[in-house]
Write an enzyme that holds these catalytic residues in place. Structure first.
Site, PDB file in Angstrom:
ATOM      1  N   SER B 159      -8.258 -24.049 -18.236  1.00 37.27           N
ATOM      2  CA  SER B 159      -8.832 -23.027 -17.865  1.00 37.27           C
ATOM      3  C   SER B 159      -9.303 -23.157 -16.911  1.00 37.27           C
ATOM      4  O   SER B 159      -8.818 -23.801 -15.715  1.00 37.27           O
ATOM      5  CB  SER B 159      -9.035 -22.800 -18.895  1.00 37.27           C
ATOM      6  OG  SER B 159      -9.886 -20.711 -18.840  1.00 37.27           O
ATOM      7  N   ASP B 326       0.104 -17.804 -24.292  1.00 40.64           N
ATOM      8  CA  ASP B 326      -1.234 -16.915 -24.177  1.00 40.64           C
ATOM      9  C   ASP B 326      -0.875 -16.539 -23.029  1.00 40.64           C
ATOM     10  O   ASP B 326      -0.465 -15.934 -21.529  1.00 40.64           O
ATOM     11  CB  ASP B 326      -1.074 -18.650 -22.716  1.00 40.64           C
ATOM     12  CG  ASP B 326      -2.894 -18.348 -21.930  1.00 40.64           C
ATOM     13  OD1 ASP B 326      -3.277 -17.756 -21.968  1.00 40.64           O
ATOM     14  OD2 ASP B 326      -3.011 -19.701 -21.392  1.00 40.64           O
ATOM     15  N   HIS B 359      -4.422 -18.282 -25.310  1.00 39.10           N
ATOM     16  CA  HIS B 359      -5.552 -19.249 -24.503  1.00 39.10           C
ATOM     17  C   HIS B 359      -6.160 -19.971 -25.032  1.00 39.10           C
ATOM     18  O   HIS B 359      -5.732 -21.226 -24.704  1.00 39.10           O
ATOM     19  CB  HIS B 359      -5.598 -18.159 -23.349  1.00 39.10           C
ATOM     20  CG  HIS B 359      -6.559 -19.291 -22.392  1.00 39.10           C
ATOM     21  ND1 HIS B 359      -5.767 -20.013 -21.630  1.00 39.10           N
ATOM     22  CD2 HIS B 359      -8.252 -19.002 -21.967  1.00 39.10           C
ATOM     23  CE1 HIS B 359      -6.706 -20.174 -21.035  1.00 39.10           C
ATOM     24  NE2 HIS B 359      -8.469 -20.210 -21.313  1.00 39.10           N
TER      25      HIS B 359
END
Lengths: 196, 387
Positions: B159, B326, B359
């Site tokens: 991320s 995600d 995610h």
């Protein structure tokens, strides 16, 4: 299987950019990287093959060839290679066009369905051929388009594709002696070096 | 010691403790503000070899911290990436020297909004300078010098962590051999920014926010921060994962009317719990600061908005990983990074891992993910001749 095609290294220039469509375990790219210092990338969807590429340090990208190659720009590679996968593509003729759009040259290998062995298998057994090259049953085969050396020649002519080299592979007797004399009948695997 | 072995599962790094360092060198932030000194809290796992070539930097994301692996004395829960960091694990502490740092602007001990501003003698609060991902990279670079590491074997992050890894490859191309970019993106989409703004608005709407000066007034916008986290949390999960975990199960009450208890779905109770837990551990100003850092991140802005021109500056090898479910940073985002790297002629591999975890998958156990990371880093360790 890739190591059978080591002779194609003669068609690859040193230091060139290479894209291998359906690169398998990455052995061809690994060989060409060490012998020809190519900047190579492989596309693959099989997770075990991808792991093998990563473990040996070959650049591999998870991408389904059937979903298109439009993320690659025109002429962004010197050579685009596809070994033994064209017959498994949804639209082989469009893949061929794409390969020649992305690469200045391309190298393709495919099993020749016109070989007398497959012909005899179908003619005399009345069953879809299961051979060393095409080792699947009709219902579970990834190979969805069967074509012969002659079919491919006709396609190249139709689409104005220039054949730079062609090579015929056959290991068994008498095919190995007769393959150049009568390619469509005695070739097990055909190898083409193409350009526009 | 018997009780210790019970609470630390096999292959865990075991007990760890954080270190703190005062970086006594000025750090000029992207916004122009200079931090004359700053403090960094970090943990290390494994041993730096004599060639000093086996160091890996772990970059945390929005709400992460330095405690990535192992256990603190008395804790039952390990660090946030314990599935992947430890002896014999994908990021192998038997072979690598792993550095995990809490970044500035966060709130786990490194200099941030809850620290004292040396210029005023008061807590920074909302006045803490605006930050960019590159500021984290520069601060990490100062820590690197402090640890006498010349070059990272790899910089790894998921991320926002992946954004730092990419920024490292452009800002200090000769200081890392590999960038491992997981579930990341070259920039946030309008939808991403929208969710971040809703979260910030939730915080700012809390009467205890006091324009960000809540600490000075001994107050805390716990409710607003919890709400912000609840919004974020939903975007980190997939519809399928939520459905599988909670479905329409009730935490209390029923639809038959046999109890007086109010009806509460399990997902409601779970989200409220997660929100409250988060707001008691995290600082609202940090949350605003770091979500803005995410919004502002744009890898190629200064390279004529061309990712290819940006990556032409990189020298390291790249590994990209995405997760199918995600929707915060979808596989398409990783594919874009991969395409730009290929066009720029860089070494890159990319795998799109099948997962229903959204995610958050980058934090969770997954066989293929673990295998990919292990294979990549094992080869690296072999090349470096590490242990």
């Amino acid at each position: 299987m890739n190591h059978n095609f080591s002779f194609i290294s003669g068609w690859i220039r040193s230091g060139s950019r290479l894209l291998d469509l359906g690169c398998g375990d990455g052995s061809l790219l690994a060989d060409l990287t060490s012998s020809h210092n190519v900047r190579g990338y492989g596309l693959e969807i099989d997770s075990d093959s991808i792991e093998k590429c990563i473990a040996r340090g070959v650049n591999v990208v998870e991408q389904d060839l059937n979903r298109g190659l439009d993320n690659f720009a025109d002429n962004s590679f010197d050579t685009v290679v596809m070994t033994q996968a064209l017959q498994a593509m949804r639209y082989p003729h469009l893949v061929l066009d794409e390969m020649l759009r992305i690469g200045s040259e391309c190298i393709i290998t495919f099993p020749n369905f016109g070989s007398w062995r497959t012909r005899a298998y179908l003619a005399f057994r009345g069953r879809m051929p299961v051979t060393k090259q095409l080792a699947y049953q009709w219902y579970d085969t990834p190979n969805i388009h069967f074509f012969t050396y002659s079919d491919f020649e006709a396609l190249c002519q139709e689409r104005n594709i220039n054949v730079m080299h062609r090579k015929f592979i056959a290991e068994q007797f008498p095919d190995n002696l007769l393959k150049n004399l009568w390619p469509n009948l005695f070739t097990e695997t055909a190898v083409y070096h193409l350009s526009r | 010691m018997a009780s210790l072995s019970l609470q630390t599962p096999a292959k865990s790094i075991g007990l760890v403790s954080p270190q703190k360092v005062l970086i006594d060198k000025p750090l000029t932030l992207a916004c122009g503000t200079v931090l004359p000194t700053h403090e960094l809290v970090f943990e290390t796992y494994g041993t730096l070899n004599s060639d000093k070539n086996n160091a890996i930097l772990i970059c945390h994301a929005l709400s992460g911290n330095h405690h990535a692996a192992g256990f603190y004395e008395g804790d039952s829960k390990p660090g946030w990436w314990d599935h992947y960091i430890g002896p014999g694990k994908a990021i192998d502490s038997d072979r690598f020297f792993i550095v995990s740092v809490n970044n500035i602007g966060s709130c786990f001990g490194s200099t941030g909004p809850t620290s004292t501003n040396p210029a005023t003698g008061r807590v920074w609060g909302a006045d803490f300078p605006s930050l960019r991902a590159r500021d984290w990279v520069e601060s990490q670079k100062l820590l690197m010098e402090h640890l006498a590491i010349e070059c990272w074997a790899a910089v790894i992050g998921g991320s926002l962590g992946g954004m730092q890894a990419m920024r490292w490859s452009l800002e200090h191309p000769d200081k890392l051999l590999n960038a491992v970019v997981i579930a990341s993106s070259m920039k946030l989409s309008a939808q991403n920014i929208a969710f971040n703004e809703i979260a910030r608005r939730a915080i700012k709407s809390d009467p205890n926010f006091c324009d960000g000066n809540y600490l000075q007034q001994n107050r805390a916008p716990l409710h607003g921060l919890a709400l912000a986290r609840m919004i974020g949390h939903v975007t980190y999960l997939s519809d399928e994962a939520l459905g599988k975990k909670f479905g329409r199960e009730l935490a209390s009450g029923d639809f038959i009317g046999s109890t007086e208890d109010p009806i509460e779905f399990q997902i409601e109770s779970y989200l409220n719990y997660q929100g409250d837990k988060f707001s008691s551990n995290f600082d609202a100003n940090s949350y605003i600061l770091i979500t803005k850092m995410l919004d502002y991140f744009d890898l190629s802005r200064e390279y004529g908005n061309s990712p290819v021109s940006a990556f032409e500056h990189a020298q390291c090898n790249f590994l990209l990983i995405s997760f199918s479910s995600d929707w915060r940073f979808s596989p398409k985002r990783s594919q874009e990074i991969t395409d730009a790297l290929i066009t720029a002629g860089k070494n890159v591999s990319y795998t799109a891992i099948e997962s229903n975890q959204g995610h958050d998958a980058f934090l969770l156990p997954n066989d293929r993910y673990q295998k990919t990371l292990s294979n990549y880093l094992r080869r690296l360790a072999d090349q470096l001749g590490a242990a």
